[in-house]
Scaffold this motif. Structure first.
Motif, short mmCIF file in Angstrom:
data_model
loop_
_atom_site.label_atom_id
_atom_site.label_comp_id
_atom_site.label_asym_id
_atom_site.label_seq_id
_atom_site.Cartn_x
_atom_site.Cartn_y
_atom_site.Cartn_z
N THR A 1 -6.14 1.48 5.89
CA THR A 1 -6.72 1.51 4.55
C THR A 1 -6.58 0.14 3.90
O THR A 1 -5.52 -0.49 3.97
N ALA B 1 1.28 7.42 1.04
CA ALA B 1 0.31 8.51 1.04
C ALA B 1 -1.04 8.06 1.59
O ALA B 1 -1.73 8.83 2.27
N ASP B 2 -1.44 6.82 1.32
CA ASP B 2 -2.70 6.30 1.84
C ASP B 2 -2.57 5.91 3.31
O ASP B 2 -3.48 6.14 4.11
N SER C 1 -4.50 0.52 -1.96
CA SER C 1 -4.15 1.77 -2.63
C SER C 1 -4.59 1.75 -4.09
O SER C 1 -4.02 2.44 -4.93
N LYS D 1 -2.86 8.75 5.80
CA LYS D 1 -4.23 9.20 6.05
C LYS D 1 -5.01 8.19 6.88
O LYS D 1 -5.83 8.57 7.72
N PHE E 1 -7.23 2.94 -5.63
CA PHE E 1 -7.76 4.18 -6.21
C PHE E 1 -6.64 5.12 -6.61
O PHE E 1 -6.61 5.61 -7.75
N ARG E 2 -5.75 5.39 -5.70
CA ARG E 2 -4.66 6.34 -5.99
C ARG E 2 -3.77 5.81 -7.11
O ARG E 2 -3.39 6.55 -8.03
N LEU E 3 -3.42 4.53 -7.06
CA LEU E 3 -2.58 3.94 -8.11
C LEU E 3 -3.29 3.99 -9.46
O LEU E 3 -2.71 4.38 -10.47
N ARG F 1 0.84 -1.18 0.00
CA ARG F 1 0.00 0.00 0.00
C ARG F 1 0.89 1.25 0.00
O ARG F 1 2.00 1.23 0.53
N LEU F 2 0.38 2.32 -0.57
CA LEU F 2 1.17 3.54 -0.70
C LEU F 2 1.29 4.28 0.63
O LEU F 2 0.34 4.32 1.43
N THR G 1 -5.90 5.87 -10.61
CA THR G 1 -6.17 7.18 -11.18
C THR G 1 -4.90 7.87 -11.65
O THR G 1 -4.87 8.49 -12.72
N GLN G 2 -3.83 7.78 -10.87
CA GLN G 2 -2.60 8.47 -11.27
C GLN G 2 -1.94 7.79 -12.46
O GLN G 2 -1.41 8.46 -13.35
#
Length: 339
Positions: A164, A156-157, A167, A160, A169-171, A153-154, A173-174
């Motif tokens: 979580t 950044a996640d 990851s 937060k 969603f973040r992976l 997992r990132l 979309t980016q």
């Protein structure tokens, strides 16, 4: 009309009409070639890492097998861990299987471990420790950590929310904004794990299979469609139509590949595996890959295998369960097929 319901339906039907027209105007081989190239382009390319040397991280004797963990890399600047399960006895020339987990806490979930790496002596979850089931039937199994889950997992996640689940969603979309996809990265790493598996002295390079569950099924079918050294495939908790599954149910964003449906519906994409042996497994009460969609997809894939002249090489099992692995037929089928 202010709402876009009819627009979406029309665009889907237009896509299907395009698929049918392409199928009628092309030979089977030409259609397969075009779809293979389209799939490869849709998921995106990652620069291969030509210089990374595999590193063994651990070796543990288990009940009837050896469990190793290795570090691999498929693209520069990014490495990943994979468990390798080897039947006890030190034999060579064994069949090898690439085992791919779905959403959860990573490869530990399929090799009989808890998230912290300690043994899981409790009742298995939906993944059913399936890598252990395969090695106990005599196959060498590699189970890579799929990026976005567990230890992958990132940061950044995790900053937060330390709990979580992924990851994705973040992976997703980016990477899409950069002209790539999370599926493309995951497939690149799966193929690298496969290359390492084939290099092992215990493994017969001509007897290679893959088994993927849920999101791991997506990676398995795409890897098999693009890499013909995979001789047999088990997809569990995944086979369906786009219309009945990811269009009808709120799925994780990692299931969506931009533009892919303009080329083919999911059954035809899975059909790229033909004429190699394929086993499709799904639970009757799977709410995210529903029964009706599975039946429709299986029928369409069966038609492809009939066109290839090998209808017997497709097997299915709609078992009485939910979104989970059964393996009641699939485990032994895979060993028998690779054997």
């Amino acid at each position: 009309m202010w709402k876009a319901d009819d627009l979406l339906s029309r665009l889907y039907e237009e896509a299907l009409q395009g698929h049918r027209a392409a199928g009628r105007s092309q030979s089977r081989e030409s259609r397969k070639s075009d779809l293979t190239h389209a799939l490869k382009a849709a998921i995106g390319h990652f620069e291969p890492n030509q210089h990374h040397v595999p590193i063994r991280l651990e070796r543990v004797e288990c009940d009837g097998y050896i469990r190793e963990r290795v570090e691999l890399s498929a693209t520069p600047g990014l490495s990943f861990a994979a468990y390798v399960l080897i039947p006890a006895g030190g034999s060579s020339g064994l069949p090898g299987v690439l085992a791919l987990h779905g959403h959860g806490y990573g490869s530990r979930e399929i090799v009989g471990l808890l998230p912290d790496g300690s043994p899981d002596h409790g009742k298995p979850g939906i993944h059913q420790h399936f890598a252990v089931q395969l090695v106990k039937r005599g196959m060498v199994v590699i189970a890579p950590d799929v990026v976005g889950f567990g230890e992958r997992r990132l940061d950044a996640d995790l900053l937060k929310n330390p709990d979580t689940p992924s990851s994705c969603f973040r992976l997703s979309t980016q990477l899409m904004m950069l002209g790539k996809t999370l599926t493309g990265l995951r497939v690149a790493e799966a193929v690298r794990a496969l290359e390492y598996l084939v290099s092992r002295p215990e493994v017969d390079a001509g007897r290679i299979g893959t088994m993927g569950f849920s999101g791991g099924g997506l990676i398995s079918y795409a890897a098999a469609a693009l890499d013909e050294q995979i001789k047999a495939v088990v997809l569990t908790g995944f086979t369906n139509t786009f219309k009945d599954s990811i269009f009808a149910v709120n799925h994780c964003i990692d299931n969506y590949t931009p533009g892919l449906l303009t080329h083919a519906e999911l059954p035809e994409l899975i059909g790229l595996i033909a004429p190699r042996p394929l086993f499709l497994e799904s639970g009757k009460n799977d709410r995210i890959f529903p029964e009706e969609g599975f039946k429709q997809a299986a029928a369409k894939i069966q038609a492809i295998y009939e066109l290839e002249g090998v209808p017997e090489k497709l097997q299915t099992d709609l078992f009485p369960g939910k979104h989970e692995i059964s393996g009641r037929i699939a485990y032994d089928w895979l060993m028998r097929t690779l054997g």
